[in-house]
Every structure is written in structure tokens, then in C-alpha cells.
Scaffold this motif. Sequence first.
Motif, PDB file in Angstrom:
ATOM      1  N   GLY A 131      28.617  41.513  17.407  1.00  0.00           N
ATOM      2  CA  GLY A 131      29.697  42.432  17.066  1.00  0.00           C
ATOM      3  C   GLY A 131      30.081  43.444  18.121  1.00  0.00           C
ATOM      4  O   GLY A 131      30.910  44.308  17.859  1.00  0.00           O
ATOM      5  N   THR A 190      30.266  35.234  16.315  1.00  0.00           N
ATOM      6  CA  THR A 190      31.149  35.917  15.360  1.00  0.00           C
ATOM      7  C   THR A 190      32.578  36.015  15.876  1.00  0.00           C
ATOM      8  O   THR A 190      33.508  36.125  15.082  1.00  0.00           O
ATOM      9  CB  THR A 190      30.628  37.317  14.989  1.00  0.00           C
ATOM     10  N   TYR A 219      34.310  40.543  13.028  1.00  0.00           N
ATOM     11  CA  TYR A 219      34.299  40.572  14.494  1.00  0.00           C
ATOM     12  C   TYR A 219      35.074  39.405  15.107  1.00  0.00           C
ATOM     13  O   TYR A 219      35.001  39.166  16.307  1.00  0.00           O
ATOM     14  CB  TYR A 219      32.857  40.593  15.004  1.00  0.00           C
TER      15      TYR A 219
END
Length: 156
Positions: free
Chosen positions: A31, A78, A86
Motif C-alpha cells: 500500500g 495490490t 491501493y
Amino acid sequence: MPNYWLMKSEPDEVSIDDAIKAPKHTVAWTGVRNYQARNFMRDGMQVGDGVLFYHSSCPEPGIAGIARVASGTRPDPTQFDKTSPYYDAASKPDAPRWLLLDVQAVRKTRLLGLPELRDTPELADMVVLKRGNRLSITPVSEAHWKLITGTLLAGA
């Protein structure tokens, strides 16, 4: 010679307790969506570097544990997951924009809160305490690392 870092995590996402409970006490640091923080991971962080595990965006922000960098970087999955907060539509698997690395919890400490950090004159120039700093990963000087881990958290 190892480097030292402060890495922020919202405890609702990954807390020091979560990291300690994870297999081999290791969590993937996903993230990160800031280029400077990504570049610290890519260009500066090495396996074995010390990490101050910092809880942020919570009622009592501060250093909650000690960790270490446990892997080199790799693409953060992600960024390709449309269901992830994300997700980055501009990032492509053949040219990933975002990276992650693994962080291994070494130990939980007492919470060394932001007020205590601010009240310690020797830490006045610590990056995390600078006005306007919002980076999730910041370098920590050896002097700051030794003061925090050796004196402020001694016996914690």
C-alpha cells in the motif's frame, strides 16, 4: 553498516501485534503510494536494516515496536487488484509502479507516543516530527535509533 527507518502503519490495517502473530513474525508492507517512500524501499532499505514500527492515524500515534527489513523489494500486488483500496489503474504488470518489502517484527515495546517524542530535545530534527511530514517511511539517524532503542525504550 545497517540503516534505520521509521515505518508507519495504521493499526487497523497492520499493527505490531498483527506482525508478531504473523508466520515468522513477517508481514508484507503493501500500500505504499508515495514515490519518495517507494524510493526509500527500492534504493535505501536493505535486509537487516532496523525499523521503528510506528502506529499512525489512531488515537495514540507513536512507536509501538522494533522490527527489521526481512526481504528485498518486489512488485506490490495490490496495485493490480481492482478490489483493493491501493489499486492503481495506471500501473501495469510489465511495468509496476509500486513495490513492497517484508518487515519482520522483533519485539513489541511500550508505546513511545508522539508527545514524548516531541518532548525529547535530542529528537527535534527527527523527520517524523517535522511539520508537514506525511511520509509513511522515513530514514532514522543512528543517533536517534540508539537513543530510542537504547534509552527511551530500555526495558520496554
